[in-house]
Design a protein around this motif. Structure first.
Motif, PDB file in Angstrom:
ATOM      1  N   CYS A 238      68.661  29.695  -5.715  1.00 29.64           N
ATOM      2  CA  CYS A 238      69.099  30.696  -6.926  1.00 29.64           C
ATOM      3  C   CYS A 238      67.879  31.995  -6.456  1.00 29.64           C
ATOM      4  N   PHE A 239      66.727  31.471  -6.482  1.00 30.83           N
ATOM      5  CA  PHE A 239      65.813  32.813  -5.987  1.00 30.83           C
ATOM      6  C   PHE A 239      66.063  33.601  -5.126  1.00 30.83           C
ATOM      7  N   TYR A 240      66.687  33.235  -3.951  1.00 30.88           N
ATOM      8  CA  TYR A 240      67.073  34.202  -3.016  1.00 30.88           C
ATOM      9  C   TYR A 240      68.308  34.849  -3.143  1.00 30.88           C
ATOM     10  N   CYS A 241      69.187  34.482  -3.990  1.00 35.14           N
ATOM     11  CA  CYS A 241      70.383  35.016  -4.423  1.00 35.14           C
ATOM     12  C   CYS A 241      70.362  35.988  -5.347  1.00 35.14           C
ATOM     13  N   CYS A 242      69.414  36.058  -6.061  1.00 35.37           N
ATOM     14  CA  CYS A 242      68.960  36.976  -7.222  1.00 35.37           C
ATOM     15  C   CYS A 242      68.459  38.117  -6.952  1.00 35.37           C
ATOM     16  N   PRO A 243      68.882  39.309  -7.149  1.00 36.32           N
ATOM     17  CA  PRO A 243      68.581  40.507  -6.803  1.00 36.32           C
ATOM     18  C   PRO A 243      67.270  40.992  -7.383  1.00 36.32           C
ATOM     19  N   GLU A 244      66.798  40.443  -8.583  1.00 36.01           N
ATOM     20  CA  GLU A 244      65.518  41.094  -9.316  1.00 36.01           C
ATOM     21  C   GLU A 244      64.402  40.250  -8.760  1.00 36.01           C
ATOM     22  N   PRO A 245      63.316  40.904  -8.466  1.00 33.58           N
ATOM     23  CA  PRO A 245      62.272  40.309  -7.687  1.00 33.58           C
ATOM     24  C   PRO A 245      61.604  39.070  -8.678  1.00 33.58           C
ATOM     25  N   GLY A 246      61.394  39.507 -10.109  1.00 36.68           N
ATOM     26  CA  GLY A 246      60.868  38.321 -10.679  1.00 36.68           C
ATOM     27  C   GLY A 246      61.664  37.767 -11.707  1.00 36.68           C
ATOM     28  N   ALA A 247      62.958  37.862 -11.505  1.00 32.47           N
ATOM     29  CA  ALA A 247      63.674  37.190 -12.579  1.00 32.47           C
ATOM     30  C   ALA A 247      63.645  35.557 -12.849  1.00 32.47           C
ATOM     31  N   ILE A 248      63.731  34.854 -11.717  1.00 29.80           N
ATOM     32  CA  ILE A 248      63.871  33.639 -11.377  1.00 29.80           C
ATOM     33  C   ILE A 248      62.484  33.058 -10.743  1.00 29.80           C
ATOM     34  N   THR A 249      61.905  32.012 -11.135  1.00 25.83           N
ATOM     35  CA  THR A 249      60.978  31.353 -10.627  1.00 25.83           C
ATOM     36  C   THR A 249      61.226  29.979 -10.669  1.00 25.83           C
ATOM     37  N   VAL A 250      61.068  29.392  -9.494  1.00 21.28           N
ATOM     38  CA  VAL A 250      61.452  27.893  -9.270  1.00 21.28           C
ATOM     39  C   VAL A 250      60.237  27.138  -9.222  1.00 21.28           C
ATOM     40  N   TYR A 251      60.397  25.839  -9.664  1.00 24.58           N
ATOM     41  CA  TYR A 251      59.488  24.810  -9.754  1.00 24.58           C
ATOM     42  C   TYR A 251      59.669  23.715  -9.029  1.00 24.58           C
ATOM     43  N   ARG A 252      59.096  22.807  -8.324  1.00 23.22           N
ATOM     44  CA  ARG A 252      59.228  21.649  -7.709  1.00 23.22           C
ATOM     45  C   ARG A 252      58.164  20.329  -8.556  1.00 23.22           C
ATOM     46  N   LEU A 253      58.909  19.236  -8.510  1.00 19.96           N
ATOM     47  CA  LEU A 253      57.860  18.453  -9.228  1.00 19.96           C
ATOM     48  C   LEU A 253      56.714  18.131  -7.999  1.00 19.96           C
TER      49      LEU A 253
ATOM     50  N   ASP B  18      76.950  34.907   1.430  1.00 20.27           N
ATOM     51  CA  ASP B  18      76.758  33.309   0.684  1.00 20.27           C
ATOM     52  C   ASP B  18      75.419  32.790   0.991  1.00 20.27           C
ATOM     53  N   ASN B  19      75.107  31.713   0.385  1.00 19.54           N
ATOM     54  CA  ASN B  19      73.851  31.036   0.565  1.00 19.54           C
ATOM     55  C   ASN B  19      73.268  30.767   1.869  1.00 19.54           C
ATOM     56  N   LYS B  20      74.136  30.263   2.853  1.00 15.34           N
ATOM     57  CA  LYS B  20      73.787  29.987   4.135  1.00 15.34           C
ATOM     58  C   LYS B  20      73.408  31.454   4.828  1.00 15.34           C
ATOM     59  N   ASN B  21      74.072  32.461   4.803  1.00 17.21           N
ATOM     60  CA  ASN B  21      73.733  33.713   5.273  1.00 17.21           C
ATOM     61  C   ASN B  21      72.792  34.332   4.745  1.00 17.21           C
ATOM     62  N   ILE B  22      72.575  34.251   3.458  1.00 16.20           N
ATOM     63  CA  ILE B  22      71.337  34.844   3.005  1.00 16.20           C
ATOM     64  C   ILE B  22      69.912  34.221   3.453  1.00 16.20           C
ATOM     65  N   MET B  23      69.992  32.938   3.692  1.00 19.22           N
ATOM     66  CA  MET B  23      69.053  32.308   4.404  1.00 19.22           C
ATOM     67  C   MET B  23      68.910  32.625   5.899  1.00 19.22           C
ATOM     68  N   ARG B  24      70.032  33.002   6.419  1.00 15.38           N
ATOM     69  CA  ARG B  24      69.815  33.590   7.724  1.00 15.38           C
ATOM     70  C   ARG B  24      69.368  34.752   7.682  1.00 15.38           C
ATOM     71  N   ALA B  25      69.493  35.573   6.869  1.00 17.77           N
ATOM     72  CA  ALA B  25      69.115  36.893   6.607  1.00 17.77           C
ATOM     73  C   ALA B  25      67.613  37.013   6.326  1.00 17.77           C
ATOM     74  N   ARG B  26      67.020  35.786   5.741  1.00 19.18           N
ATOM     75  CA  ARG B  26      65.732  35.797   5.325  1.00 19.18           C
ATOM     76  C   ARG B  26      64.897  35.539   6.739  1.00 19.18           C
ATOM     77  N   ARG B  27      65.508  34.643   7.724  1.00 22.67           N
ATOM     78  CA  ARG B  27      64.941  34.385   8.626  1.00 22.67           C
ATOM     79  C   ARG B  27      65.030  35.869   9.674  1.00 22.67           C
ATOM     80  N   ALA B  28      65.934  36.448   9.855  1.00 23.89           N
ATOM     81  CA  ALA B  28      66.035  37.660  10.764  1.00 23.89           C
ATOM     82  C   ALA B  28      65.069  38.690  10.086  1.00 23.89           C
ATOM     83  N   VAL B  29      64.842  38.958   8.898  1.00 23.73           N
ATOM     84  CA  VAL B  29      63.710  39.765   8.359  1.00 23.73           C
ATOM     85  C   VAL B  29      62.492  39.287   8.685  1.00 23.73           C
ATOM     86  N   ARG B  30      62.261  38.119   8.710  1.00 23.01           N
ATOM     87  CA  ARG B  30      60.775  37.612   8.939  1.00 23.01           C
ATOM     88  C   ARG B  30      60.595  37.663  10.544  1.00 23.01           C
TER      89      ARG B  30
END
Lengths: 88, 495
Positions: free
Chosen positions: A56-71, B203-215
């Motif tokens: 969700c963090f990576y799909c969200c276009p806003e830089p700071g809208a979502i923060t994800v935590y892990r246990l 989609d999710n998979k391709n966004i993560m692929r984009a992440r790798r490409a940018v990096r």
């Protein structure tokens, strides 16, 4: 048992696009029924099932809208049953 | 035992932050007076996602402090409000040209050119193709949404066949508007680029692929590999008239078949370094001595640090030439110099002026809003530029006296009738050299003898050379016998 992850969504930053809701693999996000002060239905965490995957963090276009935590991994047990290894 | 474990987990139920706003972003965006916590992008816009991917990579690779981000024209024009890095915003399509200059001047910086399809694939086609062909060691992120977004949805070179836009209301027809242009494939036909990939935010998979490409693109630049280019197919819900989720699906269903996702170039072996341009100081390359006059032998007692000069007049008065001569002399003396001419289409009698900067340190910009010295070769120039010279600077005006109605400027003014002096010496054309003599005498930046030596090497015609040498001396004398007009400057006001 507590969920593996947790999400917080800033109502001030969410524009209600719904991409996080669509993307969330365990489907634990939803758009709120009530409107935010900015006139959108902001996303919110249903409160359970989050795995902390961060999609969700990576799909969200806003830089700071979502923060994800892990246990956090459980703190190292200082067990009385197993003796600490002692260096020779 | 099992109960024990459960108890322990509930008691130590602490969460660690896994993903949060990158520190590469500003805390608040100062673009507007309100809503400073939000970007200006529409809900569901791909720009925000790419911004986040870039910011995350810069943070993880620890590149924030050495990054210069070149913003384009388009929706992402305001990227400089978001990224807390060095920022430049440039004219439409020119980001790769500006990035080239920045990277060559500062090879240790990470230079990012961020462009949309209207910017990169239309008006900026020449810049991107040649930057790629030269193998500039920059990273270009190309956001392709198939439309002009900011201006309201006109057809872009990347618009799909049949896609409606405000300028293709019946859908794009190849017979009339051509086919969508494939920039990644096009650039991959060139030899120099090291990395070219197309990814999609579909989609999710391709966004993560984009992440790798940018990096990867940024890592390659960090390692000095060469030109890296990532094309990112990105949704534009507003202009496409779709809900954000539907727009994202449209990328997958419509754009990806037209723009296949692939790595088009991933060069493992480095380009041969033969003929790489030298990365050495200019003075060292030219083998010249740092023989600058540090003694303040002119009227100024301060050691010379730098000087910005505006020389203005009619075309034909040797305005640009005087600037060139000063810049070349500076180069010979081991200074950093810049010469920026500005003139109309007329070669003669139009107005012309040039900015010259001589400096012991790097010159940030060849443009100077407040020059230390104005050489006004005519009245028009005096009236136009006199106010720009701050207190402590001075003005050399080509005339016996100031115009009667001319308000006294804050800078010191010397009236040097340079044209009249030069005419007496044999050629009115040497007026610019008279002014040079006056300026050298006043600033002490070079010895007049240095100028004489320089002219001896430059001027082949012995008659003209003689006049020029006399003109330098006459200019020095003229300034020495001046009664200062205008306020008396601070002695330390000199640059």
């Amino acid at each position: 048992m507590a969920a593996r992850g947790k999400v917080t969504i800033s109502v001030d930053e969410c524009k209600g696009c719904g991409l996080c809701v669509e993307s969330c693999p365990p489907k634990c996000l939803e758009l709120a029924e009530e409107l935010s002060p900015y006139g959108v239905h902001p996303a919110r965490y249903t409160g359970s099932e989050c795995t902390g995957c961060g999609i969700c963090f990576y799909c969200c276009p806003e830089p700071g809208a979502i923060t994800v935590y892990r246990l956090a991994p459980p703190a190292k047990k200082t067990s009385t049953l197993v003796a600490e290894p002692v260096a020779p | 035992m099992a109960t024990d474990v459960k108890d322990e987990r509930t008691s130590s139920e602490t969460y660690e932050t896994a993903h949060e706003k990158s520190s590469v972003f500003y805390d608040l965006y100062e673009r507007k007076s309100d809503l400073k916590q939000q970007t200006h992008y529409c809900p569901g816009c791909g720009h925000g996602v790419v911004h986040k991917l870039i910011a995350e990579a810069l943070q993880d690779l620890d590149l924030q402090d050495r990054t210069i981000f070149v913003s384009p024209v388009g929706c992402s024009v305001f990227a400089y409000y978001y990224f807390d890095v060095g920022n430049v915003q440039v004219a439409h399509g020119r980001a790769p040209a500006a990035a080239t200059g920045i990277k060559r001047a500062c090879p240790e910086k990470i230079v990012i050119s961020y462009q949309g399809d209207g910017d990169l694939a239309a008006i900026g086609t020449a810049e991107i193709v040649h930057a790629a062909n030269r193998g500039e060691k920059i990273t270009v992120f190309f956001i392709n949404n198939g439309i002009y977004g900011m201006t309201g949805g006109q057809m872009a070179p990347t618009t799909l066949v049949g896609q409606k836009s405000t300028t293709s209301p019946f859908g794009r027809r190849p017979a009339n508007e051509g086919f969508p242009i494939h920039m990644a494939e096009l650039l991959a036909t060139l030899q120099a680029p090291v990395y070219v990939e197309r990814v999609a935010l579909c989609d999710n998979k391709n966004i993560m692929r984009a992440r790798r490409a940018v990096r990867k693109a940024l890592e390659l630049q960090r390692d000095g590999a060469g030109f890296s280019f990532v094309e990112i197919l990105s949704p534009c819900p507003t202009i496409w008239g779709k809900e954000p989720v539907a727009a994202r699906n449209w990328v997958l269903e419509k754009m990806v078949p037209e723009f296949p996702l692939a790595v088009f170039r991933d060069r493992k072996e480095p380009l041969p370094a033969n003929g790489a341009p030298p990365q050495r100081p200019v003075a060292e390359v030219l083998g010249i001595n740092q023989g600058i006059n540090n003694n303040g032998n002119g009227r100024r007692t301060q050691p010379f640090k730098g000087l910005s000069i505006n020389i203005a007049g009619f075309g034909g008065q040797g305005v640009l030439l005087l600037g060139q001569l000063l810049a070349e002399m500076g180069t010979e003396q081991g200074l950093e110099v810049s010469w920026l001419p500005s003139y109309g289409p007329e070669m003669r009698s139009g107005s012309a002026h040039c900015w010259v900067t001589l400096s012991k340190s790097r010159i940030g910009s060849p443009l100077t809003a407040k020059p230390d010295v104005l050489i006004a070769m005519n009245e028009v120039s005096l009236r136009k530029f006199a106010d720009q010279v701050p207190s402590g600077g001075f003005i050399l005006y080509n005339g016996h006296t100031l115009p009667e109605d001319f308000p006294m400027p804050q800078a010191q003014v010397y009236c040097i009738p340079a044209s009249a002096i030069a005419d007496k010496l044999g050629s009115a054309k040497a007026a610019n050299i008279v002014m040079m003599g006056a300026m050298l005498e006043e600033t002490g930046c070079f010895e007049p003898s240095t100028a004489t030596r320089f002219l001896e090497a430059k001027v082949k015609n012995p008659t003209l050379l003689e006049i020029d040498i006399k003109a330098i001396t006459a200019g020095c004398d003229a300034v020495d016998h001046q009664v200062n007009l205008g306020p008396v400057s601070q002695p330390d006001g000199f640059a």
